[in-house]
Design a protein around this motif. Structure first.
Motif, PDB file in Angstrom:
ATOM      1  N   ASN A  24       0.810  -1.297   0.008  1.00 22.49           N
ATOM      2  CA  ASN A  24       0.058   0.102  -0.030  1.00 22.49           C
ATOM      3  C   ASN A  24       0.869   1.531  -0.102  1.00 22.49           C
ATOM      4  O   ASN A  24       0.281   2.357   0.094  1.00 22.49           O
ATOM      5  CB  ASN A  24      -0.915  -0.016   1.062  1.00 22.49           C
ATOM      6  CG  ASN A  24      -1.902  -1.162   0.897  1.00 22.49           C
ATOM      7  OD1 ASN A  24      -2.612  -1.119   0.085  1.00 22.49           O
ATOM      8  ND2 ASN A  24      -2.245  -1.807   2.048  1.00 22.49           N
TER       9      ASN A  24
ATOM     10  N   LYS B  50      -5.598  -2.924  -7.406  1.00 18.62           N
ATOM     11  CA  LYS B  50      -6.482  -2.060  -6.718  1.00 18.62           C
ATOM     12  C   LYS B  50      -7.842  -2.626  -6.345  1.00 18.62           C
ATOM     13  O   LYS B  50      -8.578  -2.911  -7.440  1.00 18.62           O
ATOM     14  CB  LYS B  50      -6.385  -0.794  -7.177  1.00 18.62           C
ATOM     15  CG  LYS B  50      -5.239  -0.032  -7.400  1.00 18.62           C
ATOM     16  CD  LYS B  50      -5.377   1.588  -7.725  1.00 18.62           C
ATOM     17  CE  LYS B  50      -3.839   2.077  -7.808  1.00 18.62           C
ATOM     18  NZ  LYS B  50      -4.092   3.517  -8.223  1.00 18.62           N
TER      19      LYS B  50
ATOM     20  N   ASN C  55      -4.590  -2.282  -2.079  1.00 19.69           N
ATOM     21  CA  ASN C  55      -3.834  -2.899  -3.138  1.00 19.69           C
ATOM     22  C   ASN C  55      -3.262  -4.344  -2.657  1.00 19.69           C
ATOM     23  O   ASN C  55      -2.927  -4.767  -1.817  1.00 19.69           O
ATOM     24  CB  ASN C  55      -2.600  -2.203  -3.412  1.00 19.69           C
ATOM     25  CG  ASN C  55      -2.597  -0.957  -3.977  1.00 19.69           C
ATOM     26  OD1 ASN C  55      -3.584  -0.634  -4.437  1.00 19.69           O
ATOM     27  ND2 ASN C  55      -1.492  -0.204  -3.690  1.00 19.69           N
TER      28      ASN C  55
END
Length: 1775
Positions: free
Chosen positions: A333, A345, A350
C-alpha cells in the motif's frame, strides 16, 4: 632507368618483403589439381625434386620458436575454406567477423531505474574502455529508453525489440542478452497480428459469452488478405484517435482526450481477448502456446527470443534478479509500490496480481533456470523501503548496487574474453596471404546477395559464357548500362554461373565490387589486391617493388598476369564491377591501367556506366573492337513478372488484382531493376484493405527515393531523419551502428528536438535513445547494406542512386560541413565526449559537461577505422573546425601520425597529408609530408619515429604546430624508461645544396656487381672463415629502401661460378653442381642440383655461367657445348639446346622477354673442312636459338672480338646492341654462307630480334665503347667511349656529341626523365638534361675519384676509388635542381651545424664548452656546445685530421697527409708555437694528460725521430732519434697508460707480413694459425722509452690490428679474435686468464663460441679505468670489467650491430658506451649491464664521435665531403 632484374613468382617462398607469407621454401604444384590437393601439396617441401635448404642456426631457432607458438592458434579447416573462397567458392560462406559487443538489456522499466542509471554512469564507460583496448565497440541497447507515445502508435515497438535482439545475437562478441529482473512481470500488450483461425475462434467465444465491447474486434482488427497466410492486423491508434501523441500547437486538450480514450480502449481489448482466449483454451480450441500470446508480457517475448529459443546461451546470456523483501505485505500500500510490483487495486487496498505472479515464477523459476546455468544468474535481496530503491539515502541499497556493478563488469569481461579466445582458435594465419580475409568474405557475400532474386538477362549471360569459353579471345569484355539497370547483379550472376559453364573443370574466378570496400576504391589498391589474390591461389610471390607507384604497377600488371597464366594452365576469370565507383586518384578514369591484351586462359570482364567520368569513351579509345562491348538491356515483361512473383513469395505477400494492375502500369514508365525494387518495397506495405487513394507510386527512381525520404521525415521528424541519413551518407563507407548513435548523441540540434517533451532520464548523461535509430533503420533496412570497413561492419547505401539523392537532400554545402565536423569530433576523442548542452525546448535547461556516452576511440593500431576516418572527415570539415585545430589534432599530432603509420604505412599517412595539401596549401603540413616521403627508416617503432621527427623536420619560427609536434616527440623520448639519444637540432634534415640528395655511405666496397630496382650487389674485401680456414667471397646487398646492408656469405659447396642475378627478393647464382636461390629477407638458401633438374645431366661438361631475362624468371645455364634453359621460380627444365660446333666457346647468352628466343655469342675455330689447319684465326659467332628447337636456327660469324660485357638489350627486348671492331660478317642458314666485306674500325652491331632473318645494322663509331645505355622503348641510346667522350644515337644515327669540360669516367641515364648522370674522371658528377642539351648542375660527390655510378628506381649509387659507396636520392636531386634555376652551388656555406658538409675532423675544447670543426678548405670553426651557435673561424692553411686540445686554450692541428702541423690559441687564433725546422715531415702526434705533445716525424723513411713539445712553455723539450730505421706503409703511435713509452704501430708491406705470419704460425696450434688473407693483421708494434734519449726500439713479437694502453707499461693488442697483453718492460706478450675465473681476459671466443669472427677493431677505456669497450668485425660490442677482463654480467651481449663496428667511445661518467658500424648504425649501451638502450640509423658512417665532459651530449660527424655534424642529448631514462 635500370633494367629490371627480379623474380616474379616462385615455388612458395617468402611472400613479400617484410611481412606476409612466411619464408618457407615450398615447391609449386602443377595446374590441374583440385583446390584441396593444390593447397595441401603446396605445403610439401619435396614434391618433385631434391632441394637443399641452407639456414643459419639463428634463423632455424627463430622459425622453430615461431612454429611452436603458432600451431594452436590457427584453424586448418578455416584455412582450407579460405583457400576455396580464393578460388571463388560461394558455398557456406562464413559471416563477416564480429567487431562489437552489443547487449540487449531486457527488463521492466520503472522498477529498474536505479540499476539502469548506475549502469549508464558507472558500468558502460568501463566496459567501453575494456572493449576499446581489444578493438571492439561496446553498446547496451535499452529499448525502453526513448519510447514515446508517438512510437506506440503503430504498435511496432515489440517487433523492433525482437529484431534488435536478433541483431545483437548476430553481431555481438560474447554477451548479447541481459535480463534485469525485479518483482514485476512487465507490460502485457495485445497481439498485433492474429492468424485467421485463432481470430475467428476468439471472435466466436466473445459472441458466445456475450462479452461487452466485442465489437472492438471488428473495429480494431482488419483482415489483410495480401499476407500469406491471411492475418488480422491491429490498426494504428491514430486511425481511430487522430490526436493521439499529437504535440502540435493547440492540440493539448485533444491529445489528452484521445490518449485517455485509447488506454480505455486498450484495457477493454485486453480483457476481451484474454477472456475469450481462456474460454477457447478450456474448450481445446486453441493450444496453450496460442493462449499464452494474449497473456505474456513484452519482457517474456524478449526472453523467449533472447534465451529460450537461442543456442549456446551460457556464452551469451546473463540474468540479474533483484528481490525486494517485505514488499508483499504491508508494503503493497506504499505510494510507490505500483512501480515495483504488479498489483490490483481493490476496495481493501492493493493486492498482489496472482495471475501475473504465477507467470513470472513460471518464467524465471522454470523456463529460464532449465535453460541457463546457475553461474549465469546472479540473485540479490534487499529490504523494501518506502520510495523504492534509493542508493543516495539507504546504505544497503548502495552496497547492493555496488555489488551488482562489480558482478556485471566481471561477468561481461569473462564472456568477452572467452569469446575472443574461442574466436582466435578459428582464425587463419592472415600473414600467409596477400588477400585480406574479411575483404574476400565481403565480396563473395555481396555476390551471393545480388544473386538471390536474380531473374532474366539470359542474352547477356549467354554472351558472357561465349566470351569465357572462347579460347581465341585475348581482350577484355565490357558490360555497360544506365544506373539501376542491374549491372552489378549481372556481374554477380556471371561469377556464380562460371563453374556450370566450365563443366566444373578446375579454374579460378574472382570478383571485386569496386567502391564497396576500402581496398577497392583506389585503382592502385585494386590492382595490388587482384595480383595478390592471384599470387595466393597459385602460391606465387608478388615483388613489392613492382607496386610502389602507379606507373610501376601499370607496367607490371600485364606482365605478371602473363606469368600467372603460364604457370596456372587453367582458366582464370577476373570480374571488376563498376569502374565508375573508383575514385579519381591515379587517373583511374582514363583506364590506361587496364590490360587490353590477355593470355589465352585469362578472361577479364568489367562493367561501368555509359556516361560517368568518360570511362566508356576512354575504354573505346583503348579497345575499339565492337565485339568487346555488351549493353545490358532493360528488363523484359516476362522477367518483370517473374521478379514480382518471386519477390512477393519470398516476403509472404501478394497483391490484389487492382493493385497489381496499377503496379504494372507504373513500372512500365521506368523499367529498371532498381525502380522495380523501390516499387515492390512500397507495394508490399499495401494491405488488401488499403484504399486506392493511399497507394502512391512515383514515376522515376529519383522520385521514389525522395518519396521514401519524405515519408521517413513525416514519420520520425525531419531533423532526426535528415541528420541521421546525412551522417550515413558522408561517412567513410557509411557508418557503424555505434557511430550513428554516437554522431546523433553529439548533435545538439537533434538532442534538443528529441528531448522536447521530457528531460534526459539519467542525470548528467545526454544521448540519443537507441530506439530512434532502430525505428528508422527498420523502415530503410532494405536499402542499407553491410560493408566491412577497416575492421568494422558499417551500414551504407545499397545503390549509388541513394547516395546521390541523400547527398542532394542532406549533405550539400554547409550541411555537409556540419555533419563532417560532428563525425570528426567522435573520431578524434579518445575517452568519450563531455560537452555542455542547452536544451532550448526544455526551458533552456543547461546540462554542464553532459556525457554523450560515445564509444571511446583510442589511438591504437588496431583501431584502423578511427585512423582512416579521422583525416577523412577532418579534410571535409576543416573550414568549420579551423586549420589550427586540424593541424593540432591530426596533421601535426604525434599520436595520430605514429599510430597511422603503425596501423597502415608511411605512405598512408603521406596520402593524408597530400589530400589536405590539395585543399589547403599549408607549409607545416608540407614539411611533415616531406619527412614522411624522404625518411627511409622504419617508423613503426615509436622511439624511432620520435627520433626521426626531431632529426629530419626543421620548422621555421612561425611553425607553431610543428614545434608543438616536435616538443611532444621530445617529451615522449624523455619519458622513456631506457636512455635514448635526442637530436639537439634537425641534424638529418634536407639541406639547400646537392648534399640534400645524399642518403648514406658504406666503406670498404671494391666493386658494384649487379643492381635491381631497389638492391645493389656489392663486392667487399675477401675474408677467411676462422673455422674452416676457407676463403669466402665477401659480398653484400645494399637495400636502398631500408638502407640496410645484407651480408651474403657463400662457402663450401655453395661457392659461386660466373655472374650473379639480383632481384629485389633474391640473389641467384650457380655452383659447379647446382643453381642456388638466396632469400635476401631472411638469409636462407635453396639449392637445386642440376642432376635433379635435368634427368640426363652431363656431369662431364663444365658449368661456366648463368644468364637471365630482364625479369629474372628464366635462366640460361652455360656448359661446354650446351645451354639449359630453366625456370628460376621453380627450377623446372624448360629446354635444352645443343651447340653442334665443339670448337665454339660460349661467352654470353641474351634472353629477351620470356625466353622464347635466345641470342648466344661465342668464339672459336669454326671450319667445315676437317683437314683445314686448326691454328687459323679465332672468330666470333652470334647464334639465334628458339624454344621448341634444339639446334640453332641462325648462325652469324665475325672475324673479330665482340664485346659481350658492353652489349645490351633494349626497345622492349627487341634490339640487341653489341660493340665490336673490324668485323667480317657471314650468315649461315640451311648450309648457305654469305660474306660481307670488312668495315672500318669501331662500330656497333644492332640486331633486330623480332626480324625473321635476324638482320643486323652497323653503326660506325669513333672509338672503343666502354658503356652503353639504351632507351627501354625507343631505338635511342647513349654510349661512352674509352677516351671519355659521350655520344647520343637515334635510329642508328649519331645525332649529338655531348660535351663536358671534363673526361667522363662513368654515366647512368634515366630515360623516363631524359636526364643523364655523368661522372668525371675526378670527383664530380654532372646532371645533364638530354632534352635541352644542357648541364643542370655539377657538384663534387666524393673525397676520391669516382669509379662507377648506377641508377636504380629512385636512387643512384656512386663508388669511389677509396672504396666508399654513396647512395643518393635521384628524385630529390632532380627536384632541387629544377626548383633553383640558377643551379646549386655546394660551396655555399651557412654558419650552422646543418650546413657543414666538408668536415674532416672534430674535437671538443679542453674545457668541453666549445666544439672545434676542421674543414677540407683549411678553415677551422669554433662553436658553442650549449647554444650550437657559430662563434669564430680561422684559416690554418692545412687540412687537419688529428686535433689535440690543451689546458691553456691551445690546440694542435695535424695534417697527416702533408705532414704539417699548426698550434693555435683557439680563443684568439694566434699561433702559439711555430715548430722548428728540425721537425720534419710529421708522421703522427699524440698528447698526454698534461701539456706535452709527442711528434713522430722523419725527413725520410728510416730516419724517424720523436720530439717532445711543451705547449705551455712553447718549446721542444727533447728530441729522440730512433736507433734502428723503420720500414712501413703507414705509421702512428700512442702513449702507454703512464706516459713512459710511445708505442708505435707500423703497417707492414705484404712481403713483410708473410714473413711475420710464418714466424707467428711456427709454434701455435693449427686451429689458431693465421692465413695470408687476414690482411687487417698487417701491423707490428714497437715501443720507445721517453725517459731515455737513446731511441732504442723495444719490439713486440705479436702482430695484430690495434694497440691501446691498459695500465702502467702494459698495452692491449687486438690480434684476430682475442686480445693479448704486452708488458713493454718485460717483453712478454700473451693472453691472460681472469683473476676470478678460468676464462681468458678480453676474449670474445670464450663467450661467443664458433660464431666468433673477425678481429677487434675498436678499443675504448673509461676514464675511471672501470670498463673496456671493444667493437669487432662480427658486430659485437663487448663491455669488459677492466679488472677481471670478463664481460659485464658474465655473458655475451644480447644484441649486436649488423656490420663491422668501427667506432666506440665510453662516456666520461662511465655510464654509457656509444658505438657505430659500417652500416651507419649508431647504438647506445649501458656500461654496467652491456645492454643495448637505443639504436638509430644515420645518413653515413660515423667518422668521429665524443661525449661532452658532463656525459650529457654525444657529438659526432658522418661521411666524407657530404658530411654532417650531429649532436644528441643523452637521457638517463626514468626508472
Amino acid at each position: 632507368m635500370s633494367e629490371r632484374r627480379k623474380s616474379v613468382f616462385g615455388a612458395g617462398t617468402s611472400k613479400k618483403l617484410g611481412s606476409r607469407r612466411p619464408s618457407l621454401p615450398l615447391n609449386a604444384e602443377p595446374a590441374g589439381l583440385t583446390d584441396t590437393d593444390t593447397k595441401n601439396s603446396k605445403r610439401k617441401k619435396n614434391a618433385r625434386r631434391s632441394s637443399v635448404t641452407v639456414l643459419s642456426t639463428q634463423q632455424t631457432q627463430k622459425e622453430s620458436t615461431s612454429q611452436k607458438k603458432e600451431k594452436p592458434s590457427y584453424d586448418m579447416k578455416a584455412t582450407k575454406k579460405f583457400d576455396s573462397m580464393l578460388r571463388g567458392d560461394l558455398t557456406d560462406l562464413p559471416p563477416l567477423p564480429k567487431t562489437m559487443v552489443k547487449i540487449f538489456l531486457s527488463s521492466t522499466f520503472s522498477d529498474m531505474r536505479a540499476e539502469r542509471n548506475i549502469l549508464a554512469r558507472e558500468v558502460y564507460p568501463r566496459l567501453q574502455t575494456f572493449c576499446a583496448s581489444r578493438d571492439l565497440d561496446f553498446q547496451a541497447v535499452d529499448m525502453r529508453w526513448g519510447i514515446t507515445e508517438d512510437s506506440i502508435n503503430d504498435h511496432s515497438v515489440e517487433r523492433l525489440c525482437l529484431l534488435e535482439i536478433e541483431n545483437c545475437q548476430n553481431t555481438s562478441v560474447g554477451p548479447n542478452f541481459v535480463i534485469l529482473s525485479g518483482d514485476r512481470y512487465g507490460f502485457r500488450p495485445v497481439p498485433v497480428n492474429i492468424d485467421v483461425e485463432t481470430f475467428e475462434v476468439i471472435q466466436y467465444e466473445a459472441n458466445k459469452l456475450n462479452l461487452s465491447s466485442r465489437e472492438l474486434l471488428d473495429e480494431w482488427y482488419k483482415l489483410d488478405k495480401n499476407s500469406i497466410p491471411a492475418t488480422y492486423i491491429l490498426q494504428p491508434i491514430r486511425s481511430k484517435f487522430k490526436f493521439f501523441a499529437d504535440f502540435s500547437t493547440g492540440c493539448d486538450q485533444l491529445r489528452e482526450r484521445d490518449t485517455a480514450e485509447w488506454w480505455k480502449t486498450f484495457e477493454k481489448l485486453q480483457i476481451l481477448l484474454r477472456t475469450a482466449a481462456d474460454e477457447a483454451f478450456k474448450e481445446n480450441k486453441i493450444t496453450s502456446e496460442r493462449k499464452h500470446q494474449f497473456f505474456q508480457s513484452v519482457t517474456e517475448s524478449e526472453i523467449q527470443d533472447g534465451i529460450l529459443k537461442a543456442t549456446d546461451v551460457n556464452s551469451h546470456c546473463l540474468v540479474y534478479k533483484r528481490r525486494l523483501r517485505h514488499l508483499h505485505g504491508v508494503g503493497l500500500n506504499d505510494k510507490d509500490t505500483a512501480r515495483y510490483i504488479d498489483i490490483i487495486k481493490s476496495e481493501k487496498g492493493n493486492v498482489l496480481d496472482e495471475e501475473v505472479e504465477k507467470l513470472k515464477v513460471l518464467l524465471f523459476e522454470d523456463k529460464i533456470s532449465k535453460k541457463l546455468d546457475h553461474a549465469n544468474i546472479k540473485e540479490y535481496s534487499i529490504h523494501w523501503m518506502p520510495g523504492g530503491v534509493n542508493p543516495d539515502k539507504i546504505d544497503e541499497h548502495m552496497e547492493y548496487l555496488s555489488s551488482f556493478c562489480k558482478d556485471f563488469i566481471a561477468d561481461h569481461k569473462d564472456l568477452i574474453q572467452k569469446a575472443e579466445e574461442k574466436r582466435k582458435k578459428t582464425l587463419i594465419k592472415e600473414s600467409n596471404y596477400y588477400t585480406d580475409y574479411n575483404n574476400t568474405i565481403h565480396h563473395l557475400r555481396f555476390c551471393v546477395s545480388r544473386c538471390e532474386s536474380f531473374c532474366g538477362q539470359e542474352p547477356v549471360l549467354e554472351a558472357a559464357k561465349s566470351y569465357i569459353l572462347d579460347g581465341s579471345g585475348r581482350k577484355p569484355l565490357v558490360l555497360y548500362a544506365a544506373s539501376g539497370v542491374g549491372k552489378t547483379s549481372v556481374m554477380a550472376m556471371i561469377l556464380k554461373s562460371i563453374p556450370e559453364w566450365l563443366n566444373n573443370a578446375p579454374h579460378l574466378r574472382l570478383i571485386r565490387f569496386l567502391g564497396t570496400s576500402p581496398q577497392c576504391r583506389n585503382v592502385h589498391d585494386v590492382l595490388v589486391d587482384v595480383l595478390g589474390h592471384l599470387s595466393d591461389v597459385y602460391d606465387m610471390i608478388l615483388p613489392p617493388h613492382n607496386y610502389k607507384t602507379m606507373k610501376e604497377i601499370v607496367q607490371f600488371t600485364p606482365r605478371y598476369i602473363r606469368q600467372v597464366a603460364n604457370y596456372a594452365k587453367e582458366p582464370i576469370i577476373i570480374l571488376l564491377d563498376s569502374l565508375n565507383q573508383l575514385d579519381s586518384r591515379n587517373n583511374a578514369y582514363a583506364v590506361d591501367w587496364l590490360p587490353i591484351f590477355l593470355p589465352q586462359n585469362v578472361k577479364l570482364i568489367v562493367s561501368t556506366l555509359p556516361q560517368e567520368h568518360g570511362i566508356l569513351a576512354n575504354l573505346k579509345r583503348r579497345l575499339p573492337d565492337r565485339e568487346c562491348y555488351i549493353e545490358i538491356p532493360a528488363l523484359t515483361e516476362e522477367t518483370v513478372k517473374e521478379i514480382i512473383k518471386t519477390n512477393l513469395q519470398v516476403h509472404n505477400r501478394s497483391l490484389t488484382t487492382n493493385q497489381m494492375s496499377f503496379f504494372c502500369s507504373m513500372f512500365t514508365q521506368t523499367p529498371s531493376p532498381l525502380y522495380l525494387k523501390l516499387l515492390l518495397d512500397e507495394a508490399r506495405k499495401w494491405k488488401s484493405y488499403t484504399p486506392a487513394s493511399e497507394m502512391e507510386l512515383v514515376a522515376t527512381v529519383k522520385e521514389a527515393i525522395n518519396k521514401l525520404f519524405q515519408t521517413l521525415s513525416k514519420k520520425f521528424g525531419t531533423l532526426l531523419v535528415s541528420h541521421a541519413l546525412g551522417f550515413v551518407t558522408v561517412g567513410l563507407s557509411g557508418l557503424t551502428e555505434f557511430e550513428i548513435d554516437d554522431a546523433l548523441s553529439c548533435d545538439d540540434e537533434v538532442l534538443d528536438e528529441v528531448y522536447r517533451f521530457h528531460d534526459p532520464p539519467v542525470q548528467g548523461i545526454v544521448q540519443i535513445p537507441p530506439l530512434l535509430w532502430a525505428r528508422i533503420w527498420y523502415d530503410i533496412r532494405g536499402y542499407l547494406v553491410e560493408r566491412f570497413s577497416y575492421g568494422k561492419t558499417t551500414l551504407n547505401w545499397y545503390h549509388r542512386e541513394f547516395v546521390l539523392a541523400a547527398t542532394e537532400m542532406y549533405t550539400k554545402g554547409d550541411n555537409g560541413v556540419r555533419l563532417n565536423k560532428t563525425l570528426y569530433e567522435i573520431y578524434h576523442q579518445e575517452n568519450g565526449i563531455k560537452r555542455t548542452i542547452e536544451l532550448k525546448n526544455r526551458n533552456k535547461l543547461v546540462i554542464t559537461d553532459a556525457d554523450r556516452q560515445v564509444t571511446p576511440q583510442p589511438y591504437i593500431a588496431q583501431n584502423k577505422r578511427k585512423l582512416a576516418c579521422l583525416p577523412y572527415h577532418t579534410l571535409r570539415a576543416y573550414k568549420a573546425i579551423g586549420i589550427d585545430r586540424a593541424k593540432t589534432e591530426v596533421y601535426c599530432n604525434f599520436k595520430y601520425l605514429y599510430t597511422k603509420i603503425t596501423a597502415f604505412s608511411v605512405s598512408a599517412a603521406a596520402n593524408d597529408m597530400s589530400d589536405f595539401l590539395e585543399q589547403c596549401n599549408d607549409e607545416e603540413v608540407r614539411l611533415v609530408l616531406i619527412f614522411l616521403v624522404n625518411c627511409k627508416q622504419d617508423l613503426t617503432n615509436q622511439i624511432r619515429f620520435a627520433f626521426c621527427m626531431l632529426a629530419f623536420v626543421d620548422p621555421e619560427d612561425n611553425h607553431y604546430h610543428l614545434k608543438s609536434l616536435l616538443n611532444t616527440a621530445v617529451e615522449f623520448l624523455e619519458s622513456r624508461k631506457k636512455p635514448v639519444l635526442i637530436p639537439e637540432f634537425p641534424c638529418l634534415t634536407q639541406r639547400h645544396n646537392a648534399s640534400n640528395a645524399f642518403q648514406t655511405s658504406i666503406e670498404g666496397i671494391s666493386d658494384i656487381l649487379a643492381i635491381s630496382e631497389s638492391n645493389v650487389l656489392l663486392q667487399k674485401q675477401v675474408q677467411m672463415d676462422m673455422l674452416s680456414n676457407e676463403e669466402c667471397r665477401n659480398i653484400a646487398v645494399w637495400n636502398t629502401e631500408t638502407q640496410e646492408l645484407i651480408n651474403v656469405q657463400m662457402q663450401g659447396i655453395s661457392k659461386s661460378i660466373g655472374q650473379y642475378i639480383l632481384t629485389d627478393e633474391y640473389l641467384y647464382y650457380i655452383t659447379k653442381e647446382a643453381v642456388v636461390k638466396y632469400w635476401l629477407s631472411d638469409s636462407k638458401s635453396e639449392m637445386a642440383l642440376f642432376t635433379d633438374i635435368v634427368n640426363e645431366w652431363k656431369t662431364s661438361d663444365c658449368v661456366h655461367n648463368i644468364f637471365a631475362n630482364s625479369d629474372a624468371t628464366v635462366g640460361a645455364i652455360i656448359q661446354d657445348h650446351s645451354i639449359t634453359l630453366i625456370s628460376l621460380e621453380n627450377f623446372e627444365l624448360l629446354q635444352e639446346f645443343i651447340i653442334p660446333d665443339k670448337n665454339l666457346v660460349i661467352d654470353a647468352v641474351y634472353v629477351p622477354g620470356s625466353g622464347q628466343k635466345l641470342i648466344v655469342v661465342g668464339k672459336g675455330n669454326r671450319s667445315h673442312d676437317k683437314s683445314e689447319r686448326q691454328d687459323r684465326e679465332t672468330k666470333t659467332f652470334v647464334i639465334e636459338l628458339e624454344q621448341g628447337k634444339n639446334l640453332p636456327i641462325q648462325i652469324r660469324e665475325f672475324n673479330t672480338h665482340l664485346n659481350c660485357e658492353k652489349a645490351v638489350l633494349s626497345c622492349k627486348d627487341q634490339w640487341l646492341l653489341i660493340p665490336t671492331e673490324k668485323a667480317l660478317l657471314t650468315t649461315q642458314s640451311e648450309n648457305q654462307v654469305t660474306s660481307v666485306q670488312p668495315v672500318s674500325n669501331g662500330h656497333l652491331l644492332a640486331f633486330d630480334i623480332d626480324d625473321k632473318y635476324f638482320t643486323s645494322k652497323e653503326i660506325t663509331i669513333s672509338s672503343t665503347i666502354s658503356k652503353i645505355s639504351v632507351h627501354p622503348e625507343k631505338r635511342k641510346f647513349i654510349y661512352l667511349t674509352s677516351n671519355g667522350k659521350v655520344f647520343s644515337v637515334l635510329a642508328e644515327t649519331i645525332d649529338l656529341n655531348i660535351h663536358f669540360d671534363f673526361t667522363v669516367k662513368a654515366f647512368a641515364v634515366s630515360w623516363e626523365d631524359e636526364i643523364g648522370l655523368f661522372c668525371s674522371s675526378g670527383r664530380k658528377i654532372a646532371l645533364y638534361d638530354l632534352k635541352s642539351d644542357k648541364i643542370l648542375i655539377e657538384f663534387v660527390a666524393h673525397n676520391d675519384k669516382i669509379k662507377d655510378i648506377c641508377l636504380l628506381q629512385q636512387q643512384f649509387v656512386t663508388l669511389g676509388e677509396d672504396k666508399e659507396m654513396k647512395s643518393w636520392d635521384y628524385k630529390t636531386l632532380l627536384e632541387d635542381t629544377y626548383s633553383d634555376a640558377s643551379g646549386i652551388c655546394v660551396s655555399e656555406r651557412k654558419e650552422t651545424f646543418l650546413e657543414q658538409t666538408n668536415v674532416v675532423a672534430i674535437s671538443l675544447s679542453y674545457d668541453g664548452f666549445e666544439l672545434i670543426t676542421c674543414h677540407d678548405d683549411g678553415i677551422v670553426k669554433v662553436w658553442s656546445v650549449d647554444s650550437k651557435k657559430f662563434l669564430r673561424q680561422y684559416n690554418i692553411e692545412i687540412v687537419p685530421d688529428i686535433v689535440h686540445t690543451f689546458p691553456n686554450s691551445s690546440v694542435a692541428f695535424q695534417d697527416t697527409k702533408d705532414g704539417r702541423m699548426r698550434i693555435l690559441a683557439i680563443n684568439t687564433g694566434r699561433v702559439k708555437f711555430q715548430l722548428p725546422d728540425t721537425i720534419y715531415t710529421i708522421l703522427h702526434s699524440t698528447g698526454d694528460r698534461k701539456d706535452n705533445l709527442y711528434i713522430l716525424s722523419s725527413p725520410s723513411m728510416g730516419n724517424e725521430q720523436i720530439d717532445v713539445v711543451s705547449i705551455n712553455r712553447e718549446l721542444v723539450l727533447k728530441t729522440i732519434h730512433l736507433q734502428n730505421g723503420l720500414s712501413y706503409e703507414r705509421i702512428d703511435g700512442i702513449l702507454s697508460a703512464n706516459d713512459n713509452y710511445l708505442v708505435i704501430r707500423l703497417l707492414m708491406s705484404k712481403r713483410e707480413f708473410e714473413n711475420a705470419r710464418e714466424l707467428y704460425n711456427a709454434n701455435i696450434p693449427t686451429s689458431e694459425k693465421m692465413s695470408s688473407s687476414e690482411q687487417h693483421h698487417r701491423y707490428r708494434f714497437t715501443a720507445v722509452a721517453l725517459s731515455e734519449d737513446s731511441g732504442e726500439l723495444i719490439p713486440c713479437n705479436q702482430i695484430g690490428t690495434l694497440v691501446q694502453p691498459y695500465r702502467g707499461n702494459i698495452m692491449l693488442i687486438s690480434t684476430r679474435r682475442w686480445i693479448v697483453f704486452w708488458d713493454i718492460t718485460s717483453g712478454t706478450c700473451d693472453r691472460k686468464p681472469s683473476k676470478v675465473q678460468r676464462s681468458p681476459m678480453f676474449c670474445r671466443p670464450a663467450w661467443i663460441g664458433k660464431e666468433c669472427m673477425g678481429a677487434t677493431r675498436v678499443f675504448s677505456h673509461s676514464i675511471d679505468q672501470k670498463y673496456v669497450a671493444c667493437g669487432s668485425d662480427d658486430g659485437y660490442v663487448f663491455v669488459y670489467n677492466s679488472d677481471t677482463g670478463l664481460p659485464v654480467c658474465n655473458r655475451k651481449p644480447l644484441s649486436k650491430h649488423n656490420a663491422e663496428v668501427h667506432k666506440a667511445v665510453i662516456s666520461p661518467d662511465s655510464k654509457f658506451v656509444a658505438s657505430s658500424c659500417l652500416n651507419s648504425i649508431l647504438k647506445l649501451w649501458e656500461s654496467s649491464t652491456g645492454l643495448e638502450q637505443f639504436s638509430a640509423r644515420l645518413d653515413a658512417n660515423v667518422k668521429d664521435m665524443c661525449f661532452t665532459s658532463d656525459s650529457g651530449k654525444l657529438i659526432l660527424y658522418t661521411g666524407t665531403y657530404t658530411t654532417r655534424v650531429l649532436m644528441f642529448s643523452v637521457t638517463r631514462g626514468r626508472k
